[in-house]
Design a protein around this motif. Structure first.
Motif, PDB file in Angstrom:
ATOM      1  N   SER A 311       0.829  -1.210   0.000  1.00  0.00           N
ATOM      2  CA  SER A 311       0.000   0.000   0.000  1.00  0.00           C
ATOM      3  C   SER A 311       0.861   1.256   0.000  1.00  0.00           C
ATOM      4  CB  SER A 311      -0.919  -0.008   1.229  1.00  0.00           C
ATOM      5  OG  SER A 311      -1.788  -1.118   1.204  1.00  0.00           O
ATOM      6  N   THR A 312       1.968   1.220   0.734  1.00  0.00           N
ATOM      7  CA  THR A 312       2.883   2.368   0.768  1.00  0.00           C
ATOM      8  C   THR A 312       3.500   2.608  -0.602  1.00  0.00           C
ATOM      9  OG1 THR A 312       3.386   1.846   3.084  1.00  0.00           O
ATOM     10  CG2 THR A 312       4.882   3.352   1.949  1.00  0.00           C
ATOM     11  N   LEU A 313       3.885   1.531  -1.294  1.00  0.00           N
ATOM     12  CA  LEU A 313       4.414   1.682  -2.653  1.00  0.00           C
ATOM     13  C   LEU A 313       3.373   2.307  -3.574  1.00  0.00           C
ATOM     14  CD1 LEU A 313       6.361  -1.665  -3.317  1.00  0.00           C
ATOM     15  CD2 LEU A 313       7.188   0.456  -2.292  1.00  0.00           C
ATOM     16  N   GLU A 314       2.120   1.902  -3.420  1.00  0.00           N
ATOM     17  CA  GLU A 314       1.064   2.443  -4.272  1.00  0.00           C
ATOM     18  C   GLU A 314       0.846   3.928  -4.015  1.00  0.00           C
ATOM     19  OE1 GLU A 314      -0.827   1.216  -6.810  1.00  0.00           O
ATOM     20  OE2 GLU A 314       0.659  -0.376  -6.766  1.00  0.00           O
ATOM     21  N   ILE A 315       0.906   4.340  -2.756  1.00  0.00           N
ATOM     22  CA  ILE A 315       0.767   5.765  -2.449  1.00  0.00           C
ATOM     23  C   ILE A 315       1.872   6.555  -3.135  1.00  0.00           C
ATOM     24  CG2 ILE A 315       0.981   7.471  -0.587  1.00  0.00           C
ATOM     25  CD1 ILE A 315      -0.564   5.606   1.208  1.00  0.00           C
ATOM     26  N   TYR A 316       3.103   6.073  -3.037  1.00  0.00           N
ATOM     27  CA  TYR A 316       4.223   6.770  -3.677  1.00  0.00           C
ATOM     28  C   TYR A 316       4.036   6.847  -5.187  1.00  0.00           C
ATOM     29  CZ  TYR A 316       8.865   7.581  -5.587  1.00  0.00           C
ATOM     30  OH  TYR A 316       9.927   8.063  -6.324  1.00  0.00           O
ATOM     31  N   ARG A 317       3.617   5.753  -5.801  1.00  0.00           N
ATOM     32  CA  ARG A 317       3.450   5.746  -7.255  1.00  0.00           C
ATOM     33  C   ARG A 317       2.391   6.747  -7.706  1.00  0.00           C
ATOM     34  NH1 ARG A 317       3.505  -0.792  -7.047  1.00  0.00           N
ATOM     35  NH2 ARG A 317       5.772  -1.085  -7.136  1.00  0.00           N
ATOM     36  N   ASN A 318       1.335   6.867  -6.926  1.00  0.00           N
ATOM     37  CA  ASN A 318       0.294   7.816  -7.304  1.00  0.00           C
ATOM     38  C   ASN A 318       0.688   9.262  -7.034  1.00  0.00           C
ATOM     39  OD1 ASN A 318      -2.371   6.378  -8.230  1.00  0.00           O
ATOM     40  ND2 ASN A 318      -1.508   5.107  -6.613  1.00  0.00           N
ATOM     41  N   VAL A 319       1.517   9.474  -6.020  1.00  0.00           N
ATOM     42  CA  VAL A 319       2.050  10.825  -5.798  1.00  0.00           C
ATOM     43  C   VAL A 319       2.935  11.234  -6.966  1.00  0.00           C
ATOM     44  CG1 VAL A 319       3.606  12.207  -4.369  1.00  0.00           C
ATOM     45  CG2 VAL A 319       1.900  10.740  -3.287  1.00  0.00           C
ATOM     46  N   THR A 320       3.776  10.327  -7.429  1.00  0.00           N
ATOM     47  CA  THR A 320       4.699  10.652  -8.521  1.00  0.00           C
ATOM     48  C   THR A 320       4.003  10.721  -9.880  1.00  0.00           C
ATOM     49  OG1 THR A 320       5.317   8.296  -8.663  1.00  0.00           O
ATOM     50  CG2 THR A 320       6.731   9.744  -7.353  1.00  0.00           C
ATOM     51  N   GLU A 321       2.765  10.268  -9.958  1.00  0.00           N
ATOM     52  CA  GLU A 321       1.996  10.504 -11.174  1.00  0.00           C
ATOM     53  C   GLU A 321       1.554  11.956 -11.264  1.00  0.00           C
ATOM     54  OE1 GLU A 321      -1.249   7.858 -11.720  1.00  0.00           O
ATOM     55  OE2 GLU A 321       0.010   6.076 -11.921  1.00  0.00           O
ATOM     56  N   ILE A 322       1.354  12.581 -10.102  1.00  0.00           N
ATOM     57  CA  ILE A 322       0.979  14.001 -10.075  1.00  0.00           C
ATOM     58  C   ILE A 322       2.214  14.876 -10.196  1.00  0.00           C
ATOM     59  CG2 ILE A 322      -0.151  15.812  -8.727  1.00  0.00           C
ATOM     60  CD1 ILE A 322      -1.721  13.657  -7.307  1.00  0.00           C
ATOM     61  N   TYR A 323       3.273  14.510  -9.487  1.00  0.00           N
ATOM     62  CA  TYR A 323       4.507  15.293  -9.460  1.00  0.00           C
ATOM     63  C   TYR A 323       5.631  14.475 -10.092  1.00  0.00           C
ATOM     64  CZ  TYR A 323       1.814  18.039  -6.134  1.00  0.00           C
ATOM     65  OH  TYR A 323       0.833  18.790  -5.537  1.00  0.00           O
TER      66      TYR A 323
END
Length: 553
Positions: A311-323
């Motif tokens: 879940s933590t990896l998924e949060i990071y991946r979605n943050v880096t899709e925005i930034y």
């Protein structure tokens, strides 16, 4: 007089000329150019049976004004730690929000100051290529992290010049600790201002049942949260991961997340699925017998999609899709469980991490077989663990029958950390006793970081080993056969067990010429030499997945 002037000159020369000292460039933010961090997004990732739910809330100026978050009184978040008799009031501690009393300001609109320094980090070149990290982790687990096999993979590493949090600056540490504290903060406004439509579905569409309260989504819903802070001036993102909620592990309130928080705590920080005694309910089925645990089983449990690491990896991946990571630096912080998850995320993607009072996560790092540059010293990973000697969870001593953690059902058995340790020795300096209440993030801010004149010195942890009295076993499909380890650079045809048996019996049925003392004159019929093989297709990590005849031969 001249003699004294000469001595003074020599002293100044020796003072200012330090040829062996490495001077780091630290950027000091001037008041007139100040532009600090502001919270911009909150990500919520479900866990357990709801692990496919992933939503995002954008805290835009319009949203903050519409919901009245800009008028929140920060004193609402302060803890009441003692009652009139001077004893700790657990009910009051859990009903309020974890925000330090020494910090005045609105958690939703604060402009948080910081300093940074320039440095370098070595990390995987293809880390942001889709499915690259997942493929690496799956492969590393399939070969049990065997270094001889892993060395066959030609991974590309790169040294990148990055901006790093200045952990020697008190103001910066307070800022990062406040971000970690913010990840516990609940939604303070009334029901009319909270609509499920304000959350964006990132994963599968979220459809609440008729008994579910829309207004609590992201706070009371089971899962983990990542609060995202942004600085547009220096292009830096900070992801603060929420830690454990629960009455016995102070930090947050008693929420619906408590059950899964405990499961992931016991999976990450225990020797074997929280098998402390026969009376404990384990969080996985990897225990075999007394002090014997199935290593393969443990690793698979940590990698499950419904566990917090994924879940933590998924949060990071979605943050880096925005930034976009080509434009923005990413830092990670968190308290307790959130700090350990942040450390695992930092090792996976090569990110700077500042964790507060995190339990020892080195054992989980090894079980996940997280990537590490070959020959790269750990202190250059820029993972910093801020803690104090009166916190039994950080120090790895919150265990045993009489401990608070044990009584609450937490098997906190690890003490070894990765990266560097920055420890405030409050037991020696202030005479504190070891108590689980010293684990709280607002205690760290109010009574430690803000009180000490200097920040704690960050040093490497001495050699450390967790769970030394446990035996970890693996079970292959056929333990009598050697494991099949193909050479990635040459074609290889695997033999079936029937072929191996037939070959072995045919060989053993004929006496060898050495045994008979004669030299055999039998010769086999001539055959055509095998045609040279050529790799027709390779996988992302360089292994050949398809072989064929070389047309040029």
């Amino acid at each position: 007089m001249f003699k004294y002037l000469l001595i003074l000159l020599i002293i100044n020369i020796f003072y200012w000329y330090r040829p062996n000292e490495v001077v780091e460039e630290v950027h000091v933010i001037q008041k007139e150019e100040y532009d600090g961090f502001k919270i911009k997004h909150i990500f919520h990732h479900g866990s357990g049976k709801n692990h496919n739910i992933h939503r995002r809330l954008d805290l835009t100026p319009e949203y903050i004004k519409k919901t009245g978050l800009d008028e929140v009184d920060s004193t609402k978040y302060h803890h009441i730690d003692t009652n009139q008799q001077g004893f700790v009031n657990i009910d009051a501690m859990n009903s309020d929000y974890d925000w330090p009393s020494s910090v005045k300001g609105n958690p939703w609109t604060m402009n948080l100051p910081y300093k940074y320094k320039k440095g370098s980090i070595k990390r995987l070149t293809e880390r942001h290529t889709p499915d690259f990290i997942d493929s690496y982790l799956d492969y590393a687990m399939s070969v049990k992290g065997n270094p001889q096999i892993m060395n066959r993979i030609t991974l590309d590493w790169e040294d990148e010049e990055v901006l790093l949090p200045d952990v020697n600056d008190k103001e910066t540490l307070v800022t990062l600790a406040l971000m970690s504290s913010n990840a516990y903060v609940k939604y303070p406004i009334d029901d009319d201002g909270k609509k499920a439509s304000d959350w964006y579905d990132i994963g599968e569409p979220w459809v609440p049942d008729k008994n579910h309260s829309d207004v609590e989504f992201g706070w009371g819903e089971d899962g983990i949260r990542g609060h995202v802070f942004v600085n547009e001036k220096d292009k830096i993102i900070v992801v603060a991961i929420k830690g454990t909620s629960g009455a016995a592990i102070p930090g947050g309130g008693d929420e619906e997340t408590t059950n899964n928080d405990r499961i992931n705590d016991n999976l990450l920080f225990s020797c074997c699925c929280a098998r402390v005694s026969y009376m404990w309910k384990t969080v996985c089925d990897c225990y075999e017998k007394a002090y014997t645990c199935n290593q393969d089983c443990l690793e698979k449990e940590l990698m499950r999609k419904d566990r917090y690491y994924q879940s933590t990896l998924e949060i990071y991946r979605n943050v880096t899709e925005i930034y976009n990571t080509k434009d923005y630096e990413v830092w990670v912080t968190g308290h307790s469980l959130g700090g350990s998850l942040g450390s695992l995320l930092g090792r996976t993607y090569g990110l700077p991490v500042v964790a507060f009072e995190a339990p020892g996560e080195m054992l989980a790092t090894k079980r996940l077989h997280l990537p590490q540059p070959p020959g790269y010293p750990k202190y250059m990973e820029h993972i910093y663990h801020i803690g104090n000697t009166a916190d039994p969870i950080f120090m790895g001593v919150c265990n045993g029958v009489s401990s608070t953690c044990n009584a609450a059902g937490y098997a906190m058995e690890t003490a070894c950390h990765t990266g560097k340790l920055c420890v405030y020795d409050v037991v020696t300096d202030k005479g504190w006793s070891v108590n689980v209440l010293n684990h709280r993030i607002h205690t760290v801010i109010d009574e430690i970081i803000m009180v000490y004149n200097d920040t704690a010195q960050c040093v490497e942890q001495p050699p450390c080993r967790d769970c030394f009295n446990w035996r970890y076993v693996v079970h292959d499909d056929d333990e009598n056969d050697e494991p099949f380890l193909p050479n990635p650079l040459k074609p290889h045809k695997s033999k079936t067990k029937e072929e191996i048996t037939t070959t072995s019996s045919s060989v053993s049925s004929k006496p060898s010429s050495i045994e008979t003392g004669t030299i055999s004159s039998e010769t086999s019929e001539p055959s055509e030499p095998p045609k040279k093989q050529k790799c027709l297709k390779r996988t992302w990590y360089g292994w050949c997945s398809e072989w064929g005849e070389d047309p040029d031969v």
